[in-house]
Scaffold this active site. Structure first.
Site, short mmCIF file in Angstrom:
data_model
loop_
_atom_site.label_atom_id
_atom_site.label_comp_id
_atom_site.label_asym_id
_atom_site.label_seq_id
_atom_site.Cartn_x
_atom_site.Cartn_y
_atom_site.Cartn_z
NE ARG A 98 -2.25 0.29 3.60
CZ ARG A 98 -2.71 0.99 4.63
NH1 ARG A 98 -4.92 0.99 4.24
NH2 ARG A 98 -3.04 0.84 5.65
CB THR A 110 -2.30 7.10 -2.83
OG1 THR A 110 -0.97 5.55 -2.52
CG2 THR A 110 -1.09 7.83 -3.53
CG ASP A 162 2.46 -2.44 8.99
OD1 ASP A 162 2.70 -3.95 8.68
OD2 ASP A 162 2.69 -1.50 8.47
CG ASP A 213 6.40 -2.59 10.13
OD1 ASP A 213 6.93 -3.47 9.25
OD2 ASP A 213 5.76 -2.24 10.35
C1 PRP Z 1 -1.59 -4.40 4.02
C2 PRP Z 1 -1.89 -5.40 4.65
C3 PRP Z 1 -2.54 -5.68 3.18
C4 PRP Z 1 -3.29 -4.37 3.28
C5 PRP Z 1 -4.27 -4.52 3.49
O1 PRP Z 1 -0.13 -4.55 4.07
O2 PRP Z 1 -1.19 -6.58 4.99
O3 PRP Z 1 -2.32 -6.13 2.05
O4 PRP Z 1 -2.07 -3.52 4.08
O5 PRP Z 1 -4.98 -2.29 3.06
P1 PRP Z 1 -5.49 -1.83 2.01
O6 PRP Z 1 -6.52 -2.61 2.55
O7 PRP Z 1 -6.22 -0.33 2.78
O8 PRP Z 1 -5.19 -1.86 0.74
P2 PRP Z 1 0.74 -3.44 3.81
O9 PRP Z 1 0.39 -2.45 2.10
O10 PRP Z 1 1.63 -2.65 4.40
O11 PRP Z 1 1.94 -4.54 2.78
P3 PRP Z 1 3.32 -5.52 3.64
O12 PRP Z 1 1.88 -6.42 3.98
O13 PRP Z 1 4.17 -5.87 1.95
O14 PRP Z 1 3.56 -4.96 4.42
N1 URA Z 2 -2.68 -2.70 7.05
C1 URA Z 2 -2.65 -2.55 8.37
O1 URA Z 2 -1.28 -3.90 8.28
N2 URA Z 2 -3.20 -2.72 9.28
C2 URA Z 2 -4.44 -1.98 9.39
O2 URA Z 2 -5.00 -1.45 10.18
C3 URA Z 2 -4.21 -2.01 8.00
C4 URA Z 2 -4.22 -1.53 7.07
#
Ligand code: PRP
Ligand code: URA
Length: 216
Positions: free
Chosen positions: A111, A115, A207, A210
């Site tokens: 994400r 944006t 997160d 993380d």
């Molecule tokens: C997180 C999560 C989803 C997304 C959800 O991933 O694991 O994939 O956010 O958010 P959304 O419904 O608003 O799209 P992130 O973008 O943090 O990526 P990562 O797992 O690589 O850290």
């Molecule tokens: N992605 C995450 O990992 N946590 C949230 O709360 C939203 C998006």
């Protein structure tokens, strides 16, 4: 049995007491990375147990030590798990312990912090997508952007039968996902209150990527 709600027709909540117990530990900010990983694994396995209750069976003969009998085996080996990287990876092993014959595809998405729109960087699923049942995996359904994009990618590859399995969903994400993909059921362990201004789920668990990989 999953619980359904009239106001979120595509959502099925898996609110088994063990799932609720483990999800509470998962939310706790004091939970270590190691324990977080174990909990995601266990919750995904418990949810998969519910999510697979409609798998087709076939009758097969079986010889017990006492007499011939008829048993039932799951028909076919066409289930494919597709984690959305990174956090979806944490859900794979627990489900594979229940269904070792499942194949595993991968969708790489993150994400954009400004944006909140998904940026995709990887896609690989088995070639015979049209014949497969897909279980798309991501612990978080926040704005819904990532899950919607992942389903579009799967459909472009020919997937016709998709279900989305997440741990925590926000109402905003469930609504957006249902508007774009009304034919894709969402199975979640919890429907939380709302998103904050940064697109994080409240109360949520922070997160997920993380916390799972200790990168914060
Ligand atoms: C997180 C999560 C989803 C997304 C959800 O991933 O694991 O994939 O956010 O958010 P959304 O419904 O608003 O799209 P992130 O973008 O943090 O990526 P990562 O797992 O690589 O850290
Ligand atoms: N992605 C995450 O990992 N946590 C949230 O709360 C939203 C998006």
């Amino acid at each position: 049995m999953p619980v359904t709600r009239d106001d979120f027709p595509t959502l099925q909540l898996i609110d088994h007491p063990l799932v609720r117990h483990k999800l509470t530990l998962l939310r706790d900010r004091a939970t270590s990375t190691k324990h977080f990983k174990e909990l995601v694994d266990e919750i995904a396995m418990l949810m998969a147990y519910e999510a697979t209750r409609d798998l087709p069976l076939e009758a097969v003969p079986v010889d017990t030590p006492l007499e011939p009998a008829t048993g039932h085996l799951v028909r076919g080996k066409k289930l494919t798990l597709v984690p959305i990287l990174r956090a979806g990876l944490g859900m794979v092993e627990g489900i594979l312990r229940l269904i070792p014959s499942a194949r595993v595809g991968h969708i790489g998405l993150y994400r954009d912090h400004n944006t909140l729109e998904p940026v995709d960087y990887y896609f690989k699923v088995p070639g015979d997508a049209a014949e497969r049942d897909f279980l798309l995996l991501d612990p978080m359904l926040a704005t819904g952007g990532s899950a919607c994009a992942a389903v579009r990618s799967l459909q472009r590859a020919g997937a016709q039968r998709i279900r989305f399995l997440c741990l925590v969903a926000a109402p905003e994400g469930v609504r957006r996902f249902a508007a774009e993909h009304p034919d894709v059921p969402v199975l979640a362990a919890a429907l939380d209150r709302e998103l904050n201004a940064n697109g994080y789920i409240l109360p949520g668990l922070g997160d997920a990527g993380d916390r799972l990989f200790g990168t914060r």
